[in-house]
Design a protein around this motif. Structure first.
Motif, PDB file in Angstrom:
ATOM      1  N   ASN A   1       4.976  26.020  57.663  1.00  0.00           N
ATOM      2  CA  ASN A   1       3.721  26.405  57.019  1.00  0.00           C
ATOM      3  C   ASN A   1       2.518  25.970  57.851  1.00  0.00           C
ATOM      4  O   ASN A   1       1.521  26.702  57.971  1.00  0.00           O
ATOM      5  N   LEU A   2       2.581  24.785  58.411  1.00  0.00           N
ATOM      6  CA  LEU A   2       1.498  24.309  59.275  1.00  0.00           C
ATOM      7  C   LEU A   2       1.359  25.193  60.513  1.00  0.00           C
ATOM      8  O   LEU A   2       0.249  25.584  60.898  1.00  0.00           O
TER       9      LEU A   2
ATOM     10  N   ALA B   1       0.097  28.754  59.632  1.00  0.00           N
ATOM     11  CA  ALA B   1      -1.309  28.797  59.221  1.00  0.00           C
ATOM     12  C   ALA B   1      -2.247  28.733  60.417  1.00  0.00           C
ATOM     13  O   ALA B   1      -3.443  28.998  60.277  1.00  0.00           O
TER      14      ALA B   1
ATOM     15  N   ILE C   1      -4.309  21.586  51.538  1.00  0.00           N
ATOM     16  CA  ILE C   1      -4.669  22.778  52.304  1.00  0.00           C
ATOM     17  C   ILE C   1      -6.152  22.707  52.627  1.00  0.00           C
ATOM     18  O   ILE C   1      -6.960  22.322  51.777  1.00  0.00           O
ATOM     19  N   ASN C   2      -6.508  23.105  53.841  1.00  0.00           N
ATOM     20  CA  ASN C   2      -7.903  23.267  54.238  1.00  0.00           C
ATOM     21  C   ASN C   2      -7.994  24.565  55.035  1.00  0.00           C
ATOM     22  O   ASN C   2      -7.413  24.677  56.114  1.00  0.00           O
ATOM     23  N   THR C   3      -8.718  25.547  54.489  1.00  0.00           N
ATOM     24  CA  THR C   3      -8.777  26.873  55.112  1.00  0.00           C
ATOM     25  C   THR C   3      -9.888  27.005  56.139  1.00  0.00           C
ATOM     26  O   THR C   3     -10.059  28.082  56.710  1.00  0.00           O
TER      27      THR C   3
ATOM     28  N   ARG D   1      -7.588  24.915  59.635  1.00  0.00           N
ATOM     29  CA  ARG D   1      -6.427  25.758  59.306  1.00  0.00           C
ATOM     30  C   ARG D   1      -5.215  24.895  58.967  1.00  0.00           C
ATOM     31  O   ARG D   1      -4.137  25.018  59.528  1.00  0.00           O
TER      32      ARG D   1
ATOM     33  N   ASN E   1      -2.309  23.732  56.473  1.00  0.00           N
ATOM     34  CA  ASN E   1      -1.473  24.018  55.310  1.00  0.00           C
ATOM     35  C   ASN E   1      -0.329  23.018  55.291  1.00  0.00           C
ATOM     36  O   ASN E   1       0.818  23.341  55.615  1.00  0.00           O
TER      37      ASN E   1
ATOM     38  N   SER F   1       1.464  21.770  53.017  1.00  0.00           N
ATOM     39  CA  SER F   1       1.942  21.895  51.642  1.00  0.00           C
ATOM     40  C   SER F   1       3.197  22.741  51.625  1.00  0.00           C
ATOM     41  O   SER F   1       3.643  23.275  52.652  1.00  0.00           O
TER      42      SER F   1
ATOM     43  N   GLU G   1       2.318  30.600  52.018  1.00  0.00           N
ATOM     44  CA  GLU G   1       1.235  31.362  52.615  1.00  0.00           C
ATOM     45  C   GLU G   1      -0.067  30.588  52.515  1.00  0.00           C
ATOM     46  O   GLU G   1      -0.328  29.913  51.528  1.00  0.00           O
ATOM     47  N   MET G   2      -0.868  30.731  53.535  1.00  0.00           N
ATOM     48  CA  MET G   2      -2.199  30.122  53.529  1.00  0.00           C
ATOM     49  C   MET G   2      -3.101  30.920  52.595  1.00  0.00           C
ATOM     50  O   MET G   2      -3.170  32.145  52.695  1.00  0.00           O
TER      51      MET G   2
ATOM     52  N   THR H   1     -10.626  24.136  49.990  1.00  0.00           N
ATOM     53  CA  THR H   1      -9.621  23.085  50.126  1.00  0.00           C
ATOM     54  C   THR H   1      -8.811  22.996  48.849  1.00  0.00           C
ATOM     55  O   THR H   1      -9.295  23.316  47.756  1.00  0.00           O
TER      56      THR H   1
END
Length: 968
Positions: A237-238, A241, A345-347, A352, A354, A356, A360-361, A399
């Protein structure tokens, strides 16, 4: 004779002085008393202090501590001599001490109330706010030990230490003598000192969360060698993202020759990583976590996200395992999200992140999202993903934090971060429990003044993994107190998302006036009815008929927004069937262009989905709509698919509505149409599938906007010249000498309340008719005769009260009636009281709740009000505006203002009584409960006919105390 310096520990070790603190840079340290066992630590600490810092401390070169110094600085009696140390990893990084002094600066004991204070901070930790935090803690200790004033002597060149004292906000005096600056300051908290302390708290806690959400490097610990598993999933996931920092995979079982996992550098331990690691995501079995924490701490990791389960949620053994996890991490200055967490998460484009279990981001956006439960976190992300997309645009997440058992980082910490986060405009929180409601309320009030805060709070008991303070307040009362602090309190996650999308996309309404327009008369009427039910003021709906075109919608919406009698607009839309039907785009464009010029009025859309109906009707034998794909931009007969129920739409960039074809709008979503990116300054209009959901969200926005306007001037806490604060404190102290907690007698209660200008009508016990007659003669007729037995007290409806007894004969007959009906006097406990002017019977209460703090309550007296729960509450201290709104916020308030022709009563006198009770419990935390019942509010004045007070020793620390993290 022994001097104070020679006496050894006169008090037991004060463990309640121990505390974990967050430093200015977001790291943590532990504050604790210094003991005789700390000699080696003190020597080691002093050796690491520079010669310059030693000179500033002792005013002379002082390369090392003598044995006498070490003895002096480690032997304390915890009363007249106290030393505190800030530690990281068990080692000292700073010390502070005070010595009580008398006239001339000689050592002294109580009642001397002045002390000298001095600090020493390791050079490597200067600038982290350690001295400021230690000053808060040593001041709290001194106040507890009866010290009211500190004195400090500082060399003029020691600007850092002078700044620590001068910036603290205490009332102080400065003098210069013999080349030394002498500072003296009172330790009583001032408005400025409290403001300074809370500003420092906010900055420190916000930075501690920022370090977790904006790491430059992340290590995932527990990455499996084979695909699948929690650690491998988070790593993927990281990576997927697009995390902008350095990424590492860690597993002690990796073979020595394994260099990468899925293209990510692989390591057997965090210690093997070349370079710093800011954040570690821990996904190993609980029994392996302690070793991981040690490795991370030794490597200098700043924070942990612990996904591992098997902690407090699993029972007593897990709860102890969780306590040890927090204690272990804090020894290294690390903060923890979790355990049993879903992740963070921090978009932001520069991060970027993720970290978690979300595969999906989320879309980038302006909504901050907090959930304690992983399952609820998934549901919220999913709903925002569905509602945030569609043909009219996107609203996403800035976030996201799922705290799991929130053993360390809690909703309070994340609120501190979001308060001044420029990437977050709206905060949504799902709370299963509130660990520190008093602090949460304080932070909520400040946050809500800057940006909307929407909260769902579970009404059930706290989950097993959450450590919370017990509260005696009903859930409805806690909700009311949160609303008072500006929190938008909703009941479901659907309402949470509905309100959040409106607040993120639209301006706040200026009032409750609502215009309704659309192409369905029945849907307009339904919306109108819901507005009335939610307390809004809707205008009659404007029916554009089913033949309305996008241009008709544009024209009607423009007119409504230009109307000065309108504060918000709800647009209702239903699709029609036929070859002329068009997609969302044209209607959305018409609404967007109309709303573009009215920046101060929110617009909402209620749309009814009938996707696939046209095809269903054209296909004989079919009874349900079937999904089909329509090419974007196709015209003529269209095949439609059913849109997700929660689809929310964004108005696309402007184009002239006059160029749109005059076709009947359809709100079905086409399969191939992708949501356009938001344009600068574009207006995002939320759409709702049901009128009640749209109106409920609008009603919450209206109430919040009203709170924002009122919060600009919250009122003031009045001063009263006749309040005897000092005399009341002396009386309370004398009463508490009798025991830990007690209810004073009638005379003492009257004296205590009288010190705050609250007179109580005397109620004279009358165990015999003769005693009643004697009491009436002293009080003067007319009198009242009351039974005060527990089952009859305050229950006039049961017949235990006789009023307006004008003479001895009436009094004796009433006495005989009561004893005949209810039993002998020893059971009735009759009292005689002078008659008060007629009015409305009310009840005033104040209670110190262990979780929520001091709460003032008001309602009308009587069984009906109690059964209906018609009681209003405010947090203490109450301002004059709070008192005014408190009186008017109960449903039965019209009885106070001349309902059905009755005479209005003296509500200003009632408000003054409320303010005096608030002052009493705020000034004296020993007053843990006050009940005034009944309080008769007459046309002129109020009469308190009954009063009880309960006293108890005050807590050692309160919300005005020094900054601390939750204790473990």
């Amino acid at each position: 004779m022994q001097t104070p310096a020679d006496r050894q520990d006169r008090h037991a070790y004060p463990s309640h002085w121990e505390a974990d603190i967050v430093l200015r840079d977001g790291g943590t340290a532990r504050v604790r008393p210094i003991t005789v066992d700390d000699a080696d630590r003190l020597v080691s600490f002093y050796e690491q202090v520079s010669d310059e810092s030693k000179y500033y401390r002792f005013f002379a070169p002082y390369p090392r501590l003598s044995a006498k110094d070490v003895h002096r600085f480690t032997h304390h009696d915890f009363v007249d001599r106290v030393g505190l140390a800030a530690t990281i990893g068990g080692e000292f990084i700073a010390t502070v001490r005070y010595d009580r002094i008398g006239p001339g600066g000689v050592p002294a004991s109580a009642p001397a109330d002045e002390a000298e204070v001095a600090f020493l901070v390791q050079d490597a930790h200067q600038g982290r706010g350690v001295a400021s935090a230690l000053l808060e803690h040593i001041a709290a200790v001194a106040r507890e030990r009866g010290i009211r004033r500190f004195a400090a002597e500082v060399l003029p060149a020691n600007n850092k230490m002078i700044k620590v004292f001068t910036d603290a906000g205490y009332t102080q005096q400065r003098s210069f003598e013999d080349g030394v600056v002498r500072l003296e300051f009172d330790l009583e908290p001032t408005d400025r000192s409290v403001a300074v302390q809370r500003a420092r708290e906010q900055r420190a806690e916000a930075r501690s969360v920022r370090r977790l959400l904006t790491p430059g490097s992340v290590a995932v610990i527990g990455v499996g060698r084979a695909p699948g598993g929690v650690g491998r999933s988070v790593l993927g996931n990281l990576r997927d993202a697009g995390f902008t920092g350095r990424l590492h995979a860690v597993n002690q079982a990796f073979p020595d020759d394994l260099k990468e996992v899925d293209g990510v550098p692989a390591h057997r331990s965090v210690r093997d990583i070349d370079g710093p690691v800011d954040l570690a995501v821990v996904a190993v079995p609980a029994e392996q976590v302690p070793g991981v924490v040690t490795d991370c701490g030794e490597h200098g990791v700043q924070g942990l996200v612990v996904l591992s389960a098997g902690y407090a949620e699993s029972g007593p053994d897990g709860r102890e395992r969780q306590r040890e996890l927090v204690r272990h991490a804090r020894t290294y200055g690390m903060r923890i999200i979790g355990p049993n967490a879903f992740g963070v998460i921090n978009t932001a484009a520069g991060v970027r992140l993720n970290a978690s279990l979300a595969p999906e981001m989320p879309r980038p956006g302006r909504i901050g999202l907090f959930a304690q439960s992983g399952a609820i976190g998934i549901a919220l992300l999913s709903r925002l993903h569905r509602r945030g997309g569609g043909v009219t645009g996107t609203t996403g997440v800035s976030t996201f934090v799922s705290s799991g058992n929130r053993a360390d980082v809690s909703g309070n910490d994340v609120l501190q971060y979001w308060y001044d986060d420029t990437e977050t405009d709206v905060v949504l929180m799902y709370l299963e429990s509130i660990g520190n409601p008093r602090k949460f309320t304080r932070l909520s009030r400040r946050t809500a003044a800057a940006k909307p805060l929407v909260v769902v709070q579970s009404a059930g008991s706290a989950p097993q993994g959450h450590a919370v303070q017990a509260t005696r307040l009903p859930h409805a009362t806690v909700s009311a107190l949160l609303r008072q602090a500006g929190v938008i309190r909703v009941d479901t996650i659907t309402e949470l998302v509905d309100a959040g999308l409106l607040l993120a996309r639209q301006p706040l309404p200026a009032g409750p006036r609502v215009a309704i327009l659309g192409n369905s008369e029945s849907l307009g009427v339904l919306t109108y009815d819901r507005c009335l039910a939610e307390g809004l003021r809707p205008a009659p709906p404007l029916d554009l008929t089913t033949t309305a075109t996008p241009a008709d919608f544009h024209r009607a919406l423009s007119q409504a927004l230009a109307d000065d009698t309108c504060d918000a607009v709800v647009v209702t839309a239903i699709p029609t069937i036929g070859e002329g039907a068009v997609g969302d785009g044209e209607l959305a464009e018409a609404l967007r262009s109309a709303a573009e010029g009215a920046h101060g009025k929110p617009v909402l859309v209620v749309h009814v989905e009938l996707g696939g109906l046209a095809e269903a009707l054209s296909a004989a034998g079919r009874t349900a709509p079937q999904p089909h794909v329509m090419a974007p931009g196709a015209f003529g007969p269209q095949r439609l698919r059913t849109a997700p129920q929660d689809t929310a739409v964004r108005i696309p960039p402007a184009a002239s509505p006059e160029t749109a074809a005059a076709r009947t709008p359809s709100v079905a979503v086409t399969e191939g149409l992708q949501p356009p990116a938001a344009q600068p300054g574009s207006r995002l209009i939320p759409a709702y599938p049901a009128a009640e959901r749209a109106v409920r969200a609008l009603a919450e926005a209206v109430k919040y906007a009203q709170w924002r306007r009122e919060s600009v001037d919250p009122g003031r806490v009045p001063e009263y010249d006749d309040i005897d604060e000092k005399g009341t404190a002396e009386l309370i102290g004398m009463l508490l000498e009798r025991g830990e907690g007690l209810t004073p007698g009638t005379e003492e209660t009257c004296a205590l309340l009288g010190g705050y200008g609250i007179p109580v009508h005397r109620a004279v016990p009358s165990p015999t008719p003769e005693a009643a007659v004697s009491a009436a003669a002293d009080l003067g007729y007319p009198v009242a005769l009351k039974a005060t037995a527990p089952h009859l007290r305050h229950r006039a409806d049961l017949g235990g009260v006789r009023l307006d007894l004008a003479d001895e004969g009436q009094l004796r007959r009433a006495y005989a009636e009561l004893t005949e009906l209810f039993g002998p006097p020893e059971e009735l406990r009759p009292v005689v009281q002078r008659m008060a002017p007629r009015g409305v019977d009310t009840v005033v209460r104040a209670v110190i709740d262990p979780a929520a703090g001091a709460v003032l309550s008001f309602g009308l007296a009587g069984a009906a009000s109690q059964l209906l729960g018609d009681t209003a509450h405010r947090l203490v201290p109450v301002t004059d505006r709070d008192a005014t709104s408190l009186v008017r916020s109960i449903r039965t308030a019209p009885l106070l203002f001349g309902w059905r022709g009755s005479a209005p009563v003296d509500t200003p006198a009632l408000e003054e009584l409320l303010l005096r009770v608030s002052r009493l419990v705020d000034d004296h935390p020993e007053v843990v409960a006050v009940t005034l019942e009944p309080v008769v509010v007459a046309r002129h004045g109020v009469s308190v006919l009954g009063a009880t007070v309960r006293l108890a020793p005050p807590p050692a620390r309160d919300d005005l105390g020094p900054r601390t993290m939750p204790a473990y």
